[in-house]
Design an enzyme around this catalytic site. Sequence first.
Site, PDB file in Angstrom:
ATOM      1  N   LYS A 288       0.854  -1.180   0.000  1.00 21.20           N
ATOM      2  CA  LYS A 288       0.000   0.000   0.000  1.00 21.20           C
ATOM      3  C   LYS A 288       0.895   1.237   0.000  1.00 21.20           C
ATOM      4  CE  LYS A 288      -4.046   1.950   2.328  1.00 21.20           C
ATOM      5  NZ  LYS A 288      -5.027   1.797   3.428  1.00 21.20           N
ATOM      6  N   GLU A 377     -18.961  -5.776  11.012  1.00 18.60           N
ATOM      7  CA  GLU A 377     -19.882  -5.025  11.863  1.00 18.60           C
ATOM      8  C   GLU A 377     -20.857  -5.934  12.606  1.00 18.60           C
ATOM      9  OE1 GLU A 377     -18.388  -2.344   8.641  1.00 18.60           O
ATOM     10  OE2 GLU A 377     -19.295  -4.334   8.658  1.00 18.60           O
ATOM     11  N   ARG A 405     -25.228  -2.430   8.352  1.00 17.62           N
ATOM     12  CA  ARG A 405     -24.862  -3.804   8.047  1.00 17.62           C
ATOM     13  C   ARG A 405     -25.090  -4.738   9.242  1.00 17.62           C
ATOM     14  NH1 ARG A 405     -19.261  -3.636   4.728  1.00 17.62           N
ATOM     15  NH2 ARG A 405     -20.377  -5.143   3.430  1.00 17.62           N
TER      16      ARG A 405
END
Length: 643
Positions: A288, A377, A405
Site C-alpha cells: 500500500k 460489523e 450492516r
Amino acid sequence: MQVPAGDLLKRIVDPSDLKQFKEEELKQVCNELRQYIIDVVSVNGGHFAASLGTVELTVALQYVLNTPYDQLVWDVGHQAYGHKILTGRREQFHTNRIHNGISGFPKRSESVYDTFGVGHSSTSISAALGMAVASQYKGETDRQHVAVIGDGAMTAGLAFEALNHAGIENSNILVILNDNNMSIDPNVGALKEYLTDITTSKPYNRFRDDIATVLTKLSAIGPDAFKIAKKIEKSIKGTLLKRSNFFEALKFRYFGPIDGHDVEHLVKVLKDLRDIPGPKLLHCVTVKGKGYALAEKDQTKWHAPGLFDKITGEIKKTKYDKPQPPKYQDVFGHTIIELAEANPKIMGITPAMPSGSSLNLMMKAMPNRAFDVGIAEQHAVTFSAGLATQGLVPFCNIYSSFMQRAYDQVIHDVAIQKLNVVFCLDRAGIAGADGPTHHGAYDLAFMRCIPNITVSAPMNEEELRNLMYTAQLENMGPFSIRYPRGNGVMVDWRKPFKAIPVGKGRKICDGEDVAIVSIGAIGNEVVKATAQLNDLGYYPAHYDLRFVKPLDAAMLHEVFSKFGCVITVEDGCIEGGMGTALLEFMADNKYLGTNVIRLGIPDAIIEHGEQPELWAECGYDAAAIVAKVQSLDIKCNKHTIAS
C-alpha cells in the site's frame, strides 16, 4: 486543477488503447499512472495509498481483459483511482470527490466500466458471482468476471459467504486477493496470520512459480490429465504449507502468491488464468502506497492525507491563531479512556476503524480492553452483546452508515435481551466527500423504531461526554449516541461529567410564534440562524430535543401548546426521522392545528461534497432555516413575516 499526463498515459482514452503497447512498455505506463495519481491527489486530495498499491494490477487487468464486456468489480473502491483514469475519466479526475465532480468510488451511473457501485467493503465477490451466474444462464461462456478484494475486506462475513457459494457454482469467476496486510489500519485476525504464513513459506514460493504453467499445459491434454494434475497440486500445496489450503477447501483453484508489482508477470499469469475454467483465486502481494516512500512507511497516515507537497511530503493543514474545537471522534477517544479509568467494566470495540473512530487511543492505553475485530460489523455488535451478558459495558463504535450492516444484530442480540451495549455512531448525518455510501442518513429512523433502546444525539462536545457518561451508568440497557464527522464547536470541552436524564431535552432560547426543534450537532446551525433572525427582528424559540427515544413529552407539550408553527431540523432522513416522531406525538396528543415543517435529508440519494455544501443543497443549513422562517405568513414579536 488539470495535471499533464505522461507520454504514454495521454494516449490512453479507454482500456482498448492499452493494447497498442507492447508488454515491455507497460512498466512505463505504470510509472506514468502512478505519478499522475500522486500529482492530482497532492493538489486536490482524496484517497491515496490504496490506489498506488494497485497500479500494476490495474494496468495488467485492463491489458488482458476485454472490458466492459468482461466484468471487473473493485471492492470498496479506495484502490480504483487508476481504474478511473484508464477508463475515460482522466480529464475529469481533478474533480474527484468535489461537489458535482466525479465520485471517489466506482459508480454505475458514472461509467460503463464501473460494473458495480461500491463504498462499503466486501461486496465484490458476491456481485461478481451474480454476474458470472447471469452470464452462464445467458450462454455468454466467453465472458470473464473478476473481483478485486483486499485482505482487509476479506475479513468480513459477506466475503466468506460469497466464497462458500462461488465454490459450488463452477462459474467463470476469478477472485484477486490484493494482499497488502492493510485496510485503513493494519489488518487483524487469523486470516491475516494465515496469509502471512503463505507469503513467507519459502518452499511453497519456489513451487508456485512453476505450478500454473504445468497445469495449463496439462489441461490441454485432456480432462483426465487435468483432474490428476489438480490432485497432485492440492497434495503438494497442503504438504508445503503444512495445512490444508483454505481457499482450496472452498473449491477454489488457488494460485500465488505472486508479486503484485511485476506488471509483465501479472499479464502472463492473467492470460493463463483466463483459459482455466471454474472459480479461481489469485493471491497478489502488494505494498500500500507503493512508489511514494512516505506512504509506504506510514500507510495509515497516507490512506487519505488531504493536500500535501509531493516533493517534501508535508501534509498541508490550515493554521489557526487560536485553539480550535476538536473533532468529535477525538472527544470520544479521550472520553472513553477517562470513563474506563473510573469504570473497570468498560470495553471498546470497533470494526476495523481504530484511527477513524479514535479508539486507537484506548487500544494504546488499555490494550486488553479495546478490540479491533476487523471489517465485521455484525460480529462487532454480537461480540459486544456477549461481553454485556457478563456484566461488562461495551462501547461499540461503528460509523452510522456501516451500522446498517448489523441491524439484525442490534435488534435480536442487543435490544431483545436488553443488554447494556453503547452504540457510538460516528459520521452520523452528511459525511462529506465520501458521498452516498458513507452518509449516515438513516440511524435516527432505524434506531427509534426498536424497542428497549435509548436513541440520543449530542449538540456539542460537552453533551457527547455527558451522554457517554450517562450510557455507562447502571441499568441503562441498549443506548445509541450519534455524532457527526468533523470538528465540534467548543474549545473548552473537558468539563466534569454530569448525568443527563434520559429522555430530557432542553430549551436553548425562548421565543414567539415559531419553535425550532433540533436534534444533534446540526442544532448549531439553528443557533446561527436564530442569531441572524434576531438581527432581522424575528424571535423564534429553539429547543434541543437530545433524545428521539424516549421523547421529552413535557417539553413537546409545551411546544405544541404554545406555538402554532414548529420547524424540525435534523441531519438525517426526513422519512421516519425526528420530525416524523414529532408528527406522531402531535397526532397521538391531538395537536391537530399545528403547522409542522420538517427540514432534513430529503427522500433522495445525496451525492458527495463538503458538509456545508450538502446541508445547503438539502435545505437545512443556517441560511435555509432563516429563509424558511422568513417565508412564513405569521407574526413574530410584532414584526410581520412576509408570505
